[in-house]
Scaffold this motif. Sequence first.
Motif, PDB file in Angstrom:
ATOM      1  N   ARG A 103     -23.158  13.725 -19.409  1.00  0.00           N
ATOM      2  CA  ARG A 103     -23.271  13.815 -18.000  1.00  0.00           C
ATOM      3  C   ARG A 103     -24.199  15.039 -17.674  1.00  0.00           C
ATOM      4  N   ASP A 104     -25.439  15.075 -18.702  1.00  0.00           N
ATOM      5  CA  ASP A 104     -26.526  15.809 -18.648  1.00  0.00           C
ATOM      6  C   ASP A 104     -26.139  17.354 -17.890  1.00  0.00           C
ATOM      7  N   LEU A 105     -24.951  17.608 -18.411  1.00  0.00           N
ATOM      8  CA  LEU A 105     -24.698  19.152 -17.901  1.00  0.00           C
ATOM      9  C   LEU A 105     -25.011  20.241 -18.883  1.00  0.00           C
ATOM     10  N   PRO A 106     -25.760  21.200 -18.623  1.00  0.00           N
ATOM     11  CA  PRO A 106     -26.062  22.225 -19.478  1.00  0.00           C
ATOM     12  C   PRO A 106     -25.324  23.453 -19.582  1.00  0.00           C
ATOM     13  N   TYR A 107     -23.970  23.228 -19.348  1.00  0.00           N
ATOM     14  CA  TYR A 107     -23.378  24.572 -19.139  1.00  0.00           C
ATOM     15  C   TYR A 107     -23.247  25.249 -20.526  1.00  0.00           C
ATOM     16  N   LYS A 108     -22.999  26.732 -20.587  1.00  0.00           N
ATOM     17  CA  LYS A 108     -22.451  27.287 -21.436  1.00  0.00           C
ATOM     18  C   LYS A 108     -21.002  27.552 -21.357  1.00  0.00           C
ATOM     19  N   VAL A 109     -20.170  27.669 -22.313  1.00  0.00           N
ATOM     20  CA  VAL A 109     -18.814  27.623 -22.307  1.00  0.00           C
ATOM     21  C   VAL A 109     -18.286  29.206 -22.641  1.00  0.00           C
ATOM     22  N   MET A 110     -17.442  29.518 -21.687  1.00  0.00           N
ATOM     23  CA  MET A 110     -16.754  30.732 -21.891  1.00  0.00           C
ATOM     24  C   MET A 110     -15.204  30.657 -21.815  1.00  0.00           C
ATOM     25  N   PHE A 111     -14.440  31.268 -22.769  1.00  0.00           N
ATOM     26  CA  PHE A 111     -12.820  31.168 -22.672  1.00  0.00           C
ATOM     27  C   PHE A 111     -12.581  32.551 -22.105  1.00  0.00           C
ATOM     28  N   PRO A 112     -12.066  32.617 -21.072  1.00  0.00           N
ATOM     29  CA  PRO A 112     -11.791  34.093 -19.996  1.00  0.00           C
ATOM     30  C   PRO A 112     -10.322  34.532 -20.491  1.00  0.00           C
ATOM     31  N   GLY A 113      -9.547  33.589 -20.913  1.00  0.00           N
ATOM     32  CA  GLY A 113      -8.105  33.863 -20.911  1.00  0.00           C
ATOM     33  C   GLY A 113      -7.436  32.680 -20.831  1.00  0.00           C
ATOM     34  N   PRO A 114      -6.306  32.677 -20.819  1.00  0.00           N
ATOM     35  CA  PRO A 114      -5.173  31.406 -20.983  1.00  0.00           C
ATOM     36  C   PRO A 114      -4.926  30.695 -19.732  1.00  0.00           C
ATOM     37  N   THR A 115      -5.224  31.381 -18.529  1.00  0.00           N
ATOM     38  CA  THR A 115      -4.636  30.747 -17.339  1.00  0.00           C
ATOM     39  C   THR A 115      -5.772  30.358 -16.212  1.00  0.00           C
ATOM     40  N   GLY A 116      -5.531  29.454 -15.409  1.00  0.00           N
ATOM     41  CA  GLY A 116      -6.553  29.230 -14.337  1.00  0.00           C
ATOM     42  C   GLY A 116      -6.947  30.299 -13.552  1.00  0.00           C
ATOM     43  N   THR A 117      -6.127  31.233 -13.251  1.00  0.00           N
ATOM     44  CA  THR A 117      -6.632  32.253 -12.282  1.00  0.00           C
ATOM     45  C   THR A 117      -7.592  33.265 -13.321  1.00  0.00           C
ATOM     46  N   ASN A 118      -7.264  33.319 -14.578  1.00  0.00           N
ATOM     47  CA  ASN A 118      -8.187  34.129 -15.435  1.00  0.00           C
ATOM     48  C   ASN A 118      -9.715  33.422 -15.248  1.00  0.00           C
ATOM     49  N   ALA A 119      -9.769  32.039 -15.347  1.00  0.00           N
ATOM     50  CA  ALA A 119     -11.352  31.552 -15.167  1.00  0.00           C
ATOM     51  C   ALA A 119     -11.594  31.878 -13.712  1.00  0.00           C
ATOM     52  N   VAL A 120     -10.968  31.803 -12.716  1.00  0.00           N
ATOM     53  CA  VAL A 120     -11.589  32.133 -11.462  1.00  0.00           C
ATOM     54  C   VAL A 120     -11.836  33.469 -11.182  1.00  0.00           C
ATOM     55  N   GLU A 121     -11.105  34.368 -11.803  1.00  0.00           N
ATOM     56  CA  GLU A 121     -11.516  35.954 -11.799  1.00  0.00           C
ATOM     57  C   GLU A 121     -13.152  35.986 -12.457  1.00  0.00           C
ATOM     58  N   SER A 122     -12.997  35.393 -13.728  1.00  0.00           N
ATOM     59  CA  SER A 122     -14.357  35.539 -14.514  1.00  0.00           C
ATOM     60  C   SER A 122     -15.461  35.073 -13.564  1.00  0.00           C
ATOM     61  N   ALA A 123     -15.220  33.716 -13.016  1.00  0.00           N
ATOM     62  CA  ALA A 123     -16.171  33.174 -12.246  1.00  0.00           C
ATOM     63  C   ALA A 123     -16.478  33.956 -11.061  1.00  0.00           C
TER      64      ALA A 123
END
Length: 423
Positions: A103-123
């Motif tokens: 998909r030509d997506l250059p993203y770095k990958v972060m594992f912020p925690g186990p839940t969706g809200t963890n991902a949102v908080e990190s974003a």
Amino acid sequence: MTITQPDLSVFETLESEVRSYCRGWPTVFDRAQGSRMFDEDGHEYLDFFAGAGSLNYGHNNPVLKRALIDYLERDGVVHGLDMSTSAKRAFLESFQNIILRPRDLPYKVMFPGPTGTNAVESALKLARKVKGRESIVSFTNAFHGMSLGSLAVTGNAFKRAGAGIPLVHGTPMPFDNYLDGRTPDFIWFERLLEDQGSGLNQPAAVIVETVQGEGGINVARVEWLRKLAEVCERWDMLLIVDDIQMGCGRTGAFFSFEEAGITPDIVTVSKSISGYGMPMSLCLFKPELDVWEPGEHNGTFRGNNPAFVTAAAALEAYWADGSAMEKQTRARGEQVEQALGAIVDENRAEIKEFRGRGLVWGIEFLDKERASAVAKRAFELGLLIETSGPEGEVVKLLPALTITPDELDEGLRTLARAVRETA
């Protein structure tokens, strides 16, 4: 279906009053496979809920289960924080080769925690850190999680009230068609941005769902999403797409924003990324945004290695061959669309509209209590569905992507009967 009253005493006396789904489905579930769940008395239920979108590949998917069992039987690392493990490496390689590179997506990958809200908080934290600003713009009827930062960019008044404190540094804007097409897209937003007297602090980022799930299955047009991306670029704001429920193929493509042809600065992913219903989330971002200091955002369970194993297995099994899963999901979605059209035709005086994409659909009732009645009757008939929308006025369909056409037809017939019998 005749249901014997189950013994719920330990749940009712010991478990908190905060429990919710079990109130709508008053039975004790015991096992599950594919799109079926079974209670401890042997009653069978067709699942159009799929773990709130966490089970895109069904319950106890045999391919994923085999990979998990093999890993556990060889004493593979289970808990690893952010240590390098063979399971994490296998997932990252699969994710890069199967999802990001094609998909030509250059993203770095972060594992912020186990839940969706963890991902949102990190974003949100990352956006504020990168831009040096605190304000985040979200949209009406948005839902981004239940922790404080996520609640601040969530629209639902009931969920926001649970915070118990003021939720600040978030500003809501109208979602696509919120004003019924009466004003041009983003005219209010851009006027506030350009007016030095508006009182709107320059935002660090905008966070959006391409399809609002909890908000009532509100589908953003691709034109609206493209214009939003343009507004963000023009005004130096990062674009965050919350793909926690609508990603991993739910709308057809792996990422829900692909159809719009945009590349968000940050993407949050969770729910079905593990493939097996295990806790796991990702925060993806463009490389130039990777300004974190080591340990600046962390979590004890960010290294859920069994989830890495099933996630890699899911990617290999369902996405390595290109567009097959996407085509299947779109075909299943057309099947749902036709059936819901027939239900609406039969109940035109009671239904406002139906809407959706891929395998996420909703029926909005004019009587806001009707959706709950339909869901209750559907459960009695052996179908699991939930409601969504600000007042629970939408019946929400979220079946597994692996559901068969026959199972889908069975569930849709049951739904039509539930609507008919609650009229």
